[in-house]
Design a protein around this motif. Structure first.
Motif, short mmCIF file in Angstrom:
data_model
loop_
_atom_site.label_atom_id
_atom_site.label_comp_id
_atom_site.label_asym_id
_atom_site.label_seq_id
_atom_site.Cartn_x
_atom_site.Cartn_y
_atom_site.Cartn_z
N GLY A 89 -54.17 -14.88 -29.95
CA GLY A 89 -53.61 -15.55 -28.78
C GLY A 89 -52.11 -15.67 -28.85
N PHE A 90 -51.61 -15.98 -30.05
CA PHE A 90 -50.16 -16.06 -30.23
C PHE A 90 -49.51 -14.71 -29.90
N PHE A 91 -50.09 -13.61 -30.40
CA PHE A 91 -49.52 -12.30 -30.16
C PHE A 91 -49.59 -11.92 -28.68
N ALA A 92 -50.69 -12.30 -28.02
CA ALA A 92 -50.82 -12.01 -26.59
C ALA A 92 -49.72 -12.74 -25.82
N GLY A 93 -49.52 -14.02 -26.17
CA GLY A 93 -48.47 -14.79 -25.51
C GLY A 93 -47.08 -14.25 -25.83
N TRP A 94 -46.89 -13.86 -27.08
CA TRP A 94 -45.59 -13.32 -27.50
C TRP A 94 -45.29 -12.02 -26.76
N ALA A 95 -46.31 -11.18 -26.55
CA ALA A 95 -46.12 -9.91 -25.84
C ALA A 95 -45.87 -10.14 -24.35
N ILE A 96 -46.72 -10.99 -23.72
CA ILE A 96 -46.58 -11.20 -22.28
C ILE A 96 -45.29 -11.94 -21.96
N TYR A 97 -44.75 -12.64 -22.96
CA TYR A 97 -43.49 -13.34 -22.77
C TYR A 97 -42.39 -12.35 -22.38
N ILE A 98 -42.45 -11.12 -22.94
CA ILE A 98 -41.48 -10.10 -22.56
C ILE A 98 -41.55 -9.85 -21.06
N ASP A 99 -42.78 -9.76 -20.54
CA ASP A 99 -42.98 -9.49 -19.12
C ASP A 99 -42.36 -10.59 -18.28
N TYR A 100 -42.70 -11.85 -18.59
CA TYR A 100 -42.21 -12.97 -17.80
C TYR A 100 -40.69 -13.12 -17.90
N VAL A 101 -40.12 -12.82 -19.07
CA VAL A 101 -38.68 -12.93 -19.26
C VAL A 101 -37.95 -11.84 -18.47
N LEU A 102 -38.48 -10.62 -18.51
CA LEU A 102 -37.76 -9.48 -17.96
C LEU A 102 -37.90 -9.31 -16.45
N VAL A 103 -38.94 -9.87 -15.85
CA VAL A 103 -39.06 -9.76 -14.40
C VAL A 103 -37.87 -10.42 -13.70
N PRO A 104 -37.54 -11.68 -14.00
CA PRO A 104 -36.34 -12.24 -13.35
C PRO A 104 -35.07 -11.51 -13.74
N LEU A 105 -35.00 -11.01 -14.98
CA LEU A 105 -33.82 -10.28 -15.42
C LEU A 105 -33.62 -9.02 -14.57
N ILE A 106 -34.73 -8.29 -14.33
CA ILE A 106 -34.65 -7.08 -13.52
C ILE A 106 -34.19 -7.40 -12.10
N VAL A 107 -34.76 -8.45 -11.52
CA VAL A 107 -34.38 -8.75 -10.14
C VAL A 107 -32.98 -9.35 -10.06
N PHE A 108 -32.51 -10.03 -11.12
CA PHE A 108 -31.12 -10.48 -11.14
C PHE A 108 -30.19 -9.26 -11.07
N ILE A 109 -30.50 -8.24 -11.88
CA ILE A 109 -29.67 -7.03 -11.89
C ILE A 109 -29.68 -6.34 -10.52
N THR A 110 -30.89 -6.18 -9.97
CA THR A 110 -31.02 -5.48 -8.69
C THR A 110 -30.34 -6.25 -7.57
N GLY A 111 -30.62 -7.55 -7.49
CA GLY A 111 -30.03 -8.35 -6.44
C GLY A 111 -28.52 -8.41 -6.52
N ALA A 112 -28.01 -8.56 -7.73
CA ALA A 112 -26.55 -8.62 -7.91
C ALA A 112 -25.90 -7.28 -7.55
N SER A 113 -26.59 -6.18 -7.86
CA SER A 113 -26.06 -4.84 -7.55
C SER A 113 -25.94 -4.64 -6.04
N TYR A 114 -27.02 -4.99 -5.30
CA TYR A 114 -26.98 -4.82 -3.85
C TYR A 114 -26.00 -5.79 -3.20
N ALA A 115 -25.96 -7.01 -3.72
CA ALA A 115 -25.04 -8.00 -3.16
C ALA A 115 -23.59 -7.59 -3.40
N ASN A 116 -23.34 -7.04 -4.58
CA ASN A 116 -21.98 -6.57 -4.91
C ASN A 116 -21.58 -5.39 -4.04
N ALA A 117 -22.56 -4.52 -3.73
CA ALA A 117 -22.27 -3.39 -2.85
C ALA A 117 -21.96 -3.87 -1.43
#
Length: 442
Positions: A89-117
């Motif tokens: 369970g710890f490993f499952a949570g540790w792995a899925i944590y990457i998913d939850y962390v990176l989803v907002p990171l990806i959309v921050f990058i995308t949103g900032a890129s379009y807004a900057n354009a």
């Protein structure tokens, strides 16, 4: 009933939970992959979305089964911990944590890129800070505000998506593209479509669905978690899938030659420009920027509650990670950590690597949840509903496993490095694996 100290507020209803999942996936998700996915599928992305939706429904059903048995915060981590083994369970949570962390990171990058354009006078890093700041404030204030904000933003995005579909349909009826709204072309391309193309396209399309599982992290803030969590996950999958399929369908009819886009990254904006002019392409750009807020709010909130669950079970420092704001009853320290990770990652990491790592963590977590259903219900509880507790989760496990092993080498190198760090953390917290991680019981 008086709210107890140290407990999350139960305020979310079925509608809120379903919208939360759709917000994480974002109704505008095809904009991110349309060009590349159309090339891979030979112009049949609509069919790829059908395949992906069916595949994800297996896993959504598994999440519903586990949420009914264990309606607690932590999602993938909690289900694997209780259904199979605390260490796994710890490993499952540790792995899925990457998913939850990176989803907002990806959309921050995308949103900032379009807004900057759109507004180049404001630099990229400033847009990242603006988006991250709004998302963090909303999540700190509480899930009710987050739910209302998501409802509003998803409604606006949904309206723009509906406009896009109508505009494309009008263009087709006016003689553009295929010239007809009734066609099998978005689902089958003679001479191109085959099993390997469907699998490859389904794998790409599946990544638009990553995030529906975030609904389960809100179990302790749901009014009726045992009943509504599973239903909301299925509703989000089907609702998101229908939205994705319709966009891919009308876009393919309006612009049949998927090889003629100037840029694969902005293909749907070119379709919007052709079908509806500058106004439609501008609105579509606005919708993409809005998606950074909805997915950012949901992703940051889910990761914060995953850390809350792991802290409460003392696999992370309990006092820090289970601290709730005295007024808003939100895990404010976890939210602030997620804000810092999102900002730093947006300014330093490569988008392609971030996407691959998100897929590594998400699919690994999905496999664990499907396996948890089989182990817990079919073997441990001796439930003999073969379809629900063996065949459906078994199909979900095999499909997610096939997609997982197809990821790139670099994603496995970085992903397993992350799991190795988790192994060290768990070895320390369990005193060399001599003590099992604690399990919270309601």
């Amino acid at each position: 009933m008086e709210e107890q100290r140290g407990e999350l507020k139960r305020v979310l209803k079925l509608k809120d939970l379903a919208i939360y999942g759709i917000a994480f996936m974002t109704p505008i998700a095809p904009a991110y992959i349309y060009g590349n996915a159309s090339a891979v599928t030979g112009g049949t992305l609509a069919m790829a979305y059908v395949v992906a939706m069916i595949a994800m429904l297996f896993t959504a059903t598994s999440y519903g089964s586990m949420a009914g048995a264990f309606p607690v915060a932590g999602s993938t981590y909690s289900y694997t911990q209780r259904g199979i083994n605390p260490h796994l369970g710890f490993f499952a949570g540790w792995a899925i944590y990457i998913d939850y962390v990176l989803v907002p990171l990806i959309v921050f990058i995308t949103g900032a890129s379009y807004a900057n354009a759109a507004v180049p006078q404001i630099p990229f890093f400033a847009w990242v800070l603006i988006i991250a700041g709004v998302v963090t404030v909303v999540n700190c204030v509480g899930v009710q505000m987050a739910a209302r904000t998501n409802l509003l933003l998803v409604a606006v995005m949904g309206a723009i998506v509906v406009m896009f579909i109508i505009v494309c349909a009008r263009a087709v009826l006016g003689g553009a593209g295929e010239g007809t709204l009734i066609s099998s072309r978005p689902f089958y391309n003679p001479g191109v479509t085959n099993i390997s193309v469907l699998v490859a396209g389904g794998a790409l399309a599946c990544f638009s669905f990553l995030g529906f599982d975030s609904i389960t992290t809100m179990a302790e803030e749901a009014v009726r978690p045992k009943k509504d969590i599973g239903r909301a996950a299925v509703i989000a999958c089907i609702g998101g899938g229908v939205i994705f399929i319709l966009q891919a369908y009308v876009a393919q009819l309006a612009w049949p030659d998927y090889t003629s886009f100037e840029s694969a990254d902005t293909s749907l904006f070119e379709v919007a420009q052709m079908a509806g002019g500058t106004l439609m392409s501008g609105l579509y750009t606005f919708a993409v920027i809005l998606s950074t807020f909805t997915a950012g709010i949901a992703g940051q909130s889910s990761a914060a509650r995953l850390m809350y669950g792991m802290g409460r079970d003392e696999v992370l420092p309990k006092k820090f990670f289970t601290y709730l704001h005295p007024k808003f009853k939100t895990p404010i320290f976890n939210i602030l950590i997620m804000c810092a990770i999102g900002v730093i990652g947006s300014l330093t990491l490569d988008m392609a690597l971030v996407t691959e790592l998100m897929n590594f963590g998400g699919l690994f977590g999905f496999m664990c949840v499907n396996l948890s259903v089989i182990v817990y219900f079919f073997f441990r509880k001796k439930e003999r509903n073969v379809l629900k507790y063996l065949i459906l989760p078994g199909c979900g496990f095999l499909i997610c496993g096939y997609l997982w092993i197809s990821l790139s080498t670099i994603s496995f190198i970085v992903g397993f490095s992350w799991l190795f760090v988790g192994l060290i953390v768990m070895a320390i917290t369990t005193k060399g694996f001599k003590v099992k991680p604690k399990i919270y019981e309601e």
